[in-house]
Motif scaffolding. Structure first.
Motif, PDB file in Angstrom:
ATOM      1  N   GLY A   1       4.672   1.095   1.071  1.00 22.87           N
ATOM      2  CA  GLY A   1       5.065   1.500  -0.269  1.00 22.87           C
ATOM      3  C   GLY A   1       6.208   0.687  -0.856  1.00 22.87           C
ATOM      4  O   GLY A   1       6.975   1.203  -1.668  1.00 22.87           O
TER       5      GLY A   1
ATOM      6  N   LYS B   1       0.853  -1.193   0.000  1.00 26.54           N
ATOM      7  CA  LYS B   1       0.000   0.000   0.000  1.00 26.54           C
ATOM      8  C   LYS B   1       0.892   1.249   0.000  1.00 26.54           C
ATOM      9  O   LYS B   1       1.908   1.296   0.680  1.00 26.54           O
ATOM     10  N   PRO B   2       0.541   2.285  -0.774  1.00 19.97           N
ATOM     11  CA  PRO B   2       1.371   3.499  -0.826  1.00 19.97           C
ATOM     12  C   PRO B   2       1.523   4.154   0.546  1.00 19.97           C
ATOM     13  O   PRO B   2       0.637   4.048   1.403  1.00 19.97           O
ATOM     14  N   GLU B   3       2.650   4.823   0.725  1.00 19.16           N
ATOM     15  CA  GLU B   3       2.903   5.515   1.993  1.00 19.16           C
ATOM     16  C   GLU B   3       1.861   6.593   2.244  1.00 19.16           C
ATOM     17  O   GLU B   3       1.517   6.874   3.402  1.00 19.16           O
ATOM     18  N   THR B   4       1.344   7.189   1.182  1.00 18.10           N
ATOM     19  CA  THR B   4       0.327   8.236   1.347  1.00 18.10           C
ATOM     20  C   THR B   4      -0.968   7.684   1.916  1.00 18.10           C
ATOM     21  O   THR B   4      -1.790   8.435   2.444  1.00 18.10           O
ATOM     22  N   ASP B   5      -1.139   6.356   1.808  1.00 19.33           N
ATOM     23  CA  ASP B   5      -2.340   5.711   2.354  1.00 19.33           C
ATOM     24  C   ASP B   5      -2.042   4.964   3.650  1.00 19.33           C
ATOM     25  O   ASP B   5      -2.860   4.165   4.115  1.00 19.33           O
TER      26      ASP B   5
ATOM     27  N   PRO C   1       5.196  -2.884 -10.568  1.00 21.87           N
ATOM     28  CA  PRO C   1       4.022  -2.681  -9.715  1.00 21.87           C
ATOM     29  C   PRO C   1       3.142  -3.926  -9.705  1.00 21.87           C
ATOM     30  O   PRO C   1       3.007  -4.606 -10.734  1.00 21.87           O
TER      31      PRO C   1
END
Length: 229
Positions: A42, A34-38, A145
């Motif tokens: 990441g 999961k992305p770091e922004t979420d 990805p």
């Protein structure tokens, strides 16, 4: 990655058997892709390969990789599921190899360890070649990805792991003899899971047909096709 795999191994050892998911959720491993922004780590797909090997060496682990991949951005594809299955197959074969070598070095017949017999040594050497080939093919698919994993690399990984699984299982049971099929011994659960993984997300025949159709459509020589994977 070695530290991550070591932490993951210790986590698996400590999981409750009745309901492992709260412990897994608290560990943060489910959010690796999961992305770091979420709120995730990441990490790239490559980070899952040592985890796949670790899970593959366990007879009945929870479907942790599927949950990790499901939380990655984008929609999971059959190629991704096949890649994860190939990674776990490689891990299962590594565990089977270790079990077989240990047994050959300790089990005695006619006054000496069976691993000293040339026929057994030859079988184990063939097993080692198959396990290494399967691991290399699987690792090559863990690139890019998660939702964009190459269908061709995934197909090669699954196909090669399926081919290796037949030989590895047969040799392991031949070396172990009757004890290999007993429920209380570790080999039978591992080879049974290996067969289950081989059928998951496209078996050997399914991926062979896909790769064959692609190769024929390209009209290229083998070297060029390999470079396109």
């Amino acid at each position: 990655m070695d530290l991550l795999a070591d932490q993951f191994s210790r986590l698996l050892d400590s999981l409750p058997t009745d309901n492992p998911w709260p412990t897994l959720e608290a560990s943060g491993f489910l959010d690796l892709l999961k992305p770091e922004t979420d709120g995730g780590a990441g990490l790239p797909l490559e980070a899952l390969f040592p985890l796949a090997l670790e899970l593959g060496g366990r007879p009945e682990p929870p479907p942790i990789l599927r949950e990790i991949a499901a939380r990655a951005p984008g929609d999971p594809t059959r190629a991704l599921w096949a890649t994860l299955a190939a990674g776990e197959m490689a891990g299962a074969m590594l565990a089977i190899q270790a079990l077989t070598v240990e047994y050959a070095l300790t089990r005695k017949q006619f006054g000496r360890e069976i691993g000293r017999f040339q026929a057994v040594q030859h079988q184990i050497a063939v097993m080692a070649q198959e396990v290494l080939a399967a691991r290399m093919a699987a690792q090559a698919a863990f690139l890019g990805p998660a939702p964009e994993v190459s269908e061709h690399r995934a197909g090669v990984a699954k196909l090669r792991c399926c081919q290796a699984a037949r030989s590895v299982s047969a040799i392991a049971h031949a070396v172990h003899g009757a004890i290999g099929v007993s429920e209380e011994y570790a080999l039978h659960p591992l080879t049974r899971r290996l067969r289950q993984l081989a059928l998951a997300h496209g078996g050997e025949g399914w991926w062979a047909a896909r790769l064959g159709a692609w190769a024929l459509s390209e009209s290229s020589d083998l070297t060029t096709l390999a470079r396109k994977l």
